[in-house]
Design an enzyme around this catalytic site. Sequence first.
Site, short mmCIF file in Angstrom:
data_model
loop_
_atom_site.label_atom_id
_atom_site.label_comp_id
_atom_site.label_asym_id
_atom_site.label_seq_id
_atom_site.Cartn_x
_atom_site.Cartn_y
_atom_site.Cartn_z
N ASP A 77 -15.79 -6.84 -15.03
CA ASP A 77 -16.55 -5.76 -14.45
C ASP A 77 -18.04 -6.26 -14.11
O ASP A 77 -18.64 -5.35 -13.41
CB ASP A 77 -16.68 -4.40 -15.33
CG ASP A 77 -15.44 -3.52 -14.87
OD1 ASP A 77 -15.42 -3.40 -13.71
OD2 ASP A 77 -15.26 -2.54 -15.77
N GLN A 79 -11.96 0.60 -19.25
CA GLN A 79 -12.12 1.86 -18.37
C GLN A 79 -13.19 2.79 -18.67
O GLN A 79 -12.92 3.29 -20.06
CB GLN A 79 -10.48 2.33 -18.01
CG GLN A 79 -10.80 3.70 -17.09
CD GLN A 79 -11.29 3.11 -15.49
OE1 GLN A 79 -10.69 2.02 -15.14
NE2 GLN A 79 -12.10 3.59 -14.98
N LYS A 102 -5.24 -0.15 -10.43
CA LYS A 102 -5.66 -1.28 -10.97
C LYS A 102 -4.42 -2.35 -11.34
O LYS A 102 -4.31 -3.49 -10.84
CB LYS A 102 -6.51 -1.38 -11.99
CG LYS A 102 -8.02 -1.06 -11.46
CD LYS A 102 -9.22 -0.70 -12.56
CE LYS A 102 -10.11 -0.03 -11.87
NZ LYS A 102 -11.25 0.36 -12.95
#
Length: 291
Positions: free
Chosen positions: A121, A98, A54
Amino acid sequence: MTARIIDGKAFAATLREKVATHAAAFAARAGRPAGLAVVLVGEDAASAVYVRSKGKATHAAGMAGFEHRLSADVSQDELIALVEALNADPAVDGILVQLPLPAHLDTDAVLLAIDPDKDVDGFHPVNAGRLATGLPGMVPCTPYGCLLLLRDVLGDLSGKDAVVIGRSTIVGKPMAALLTAESCTVTLAHSRTKDLMGHVGRADIVVAAVGRANFVKGEWLKPGATVIDVGINRTADGLVGDVDYAGALSVAGAITPVPGGVGPMTIACLLRNTLVAAHRRAGLPFDDATL
Ligand code: NAD
């Protein structure tokens, strides 16, 4: 008939290029690059790989990446304090924590602490509510990537019969909401669904997000159906999806391979969401329907 193979890797590469072009224009207008902060707690090897890729993709798109690594025994209060500092940081447009987090941390509380407008997200309940009610918000990356692939293959989705298999908050539920918004007739199937084969057999679109190798069989499919395989399953034969790919190839009209289908779309859509968040926060116009 052999199904068209949907090349998610190529589609994602093109999307990342478009994001990079828009990111350069954003930096010129805003006087700063769009910024994505990624928080990694602990030493989970797979999570570390995701975070690294990422970070690389963020820099390649011309955005600023901020990586925060915390030790596995960090306290809930310390983690929430970091999230709050990132909420307040004007250089940060997107925040991603994460998952999975170590067991002693309350994942729901951490996700709730993220400013919904920086929640790239799309996991915050405010964004789930915005998606359900048709308000602009942050859409979870994996289902949004699936939607882009479906639009590319089929064009207008309205009136299509769609079956989504799996009802997770990360994939299945937002996927069903996105397809509903596209005017599909959506069936959300799950582990208690009766006659899954019957539902799949009537569907023009099948999205499989189950987490079971080769679970959906080719002979279940309606001939010509478009199949999006979200599953990532590690087996003795390597990485396989939730759909029996070899069996589906001779029945489906189009299908995503695993790997190389949905997977590459997720990071590309994360960058896209960061760009959208940056424009909204800076009060700059951006037609997010174009990406
Ligand atoms: P999850 O475990 O949270 O949910 C699985 C869903 O499958 C559940 O809703 C369950 O009801 C349903 N299910 C289980 N058994 C079933 C059965 N026999 N019949 C019908 N439904 C059944 O999983 P998830 O997080 O949604 O992920 C699903 C898969 O997608 C996993 O393989 C995961 O690795 C993969 N995934 C891929 C990406 C990507 O970037 N490509 C992103 C997220 C998840």
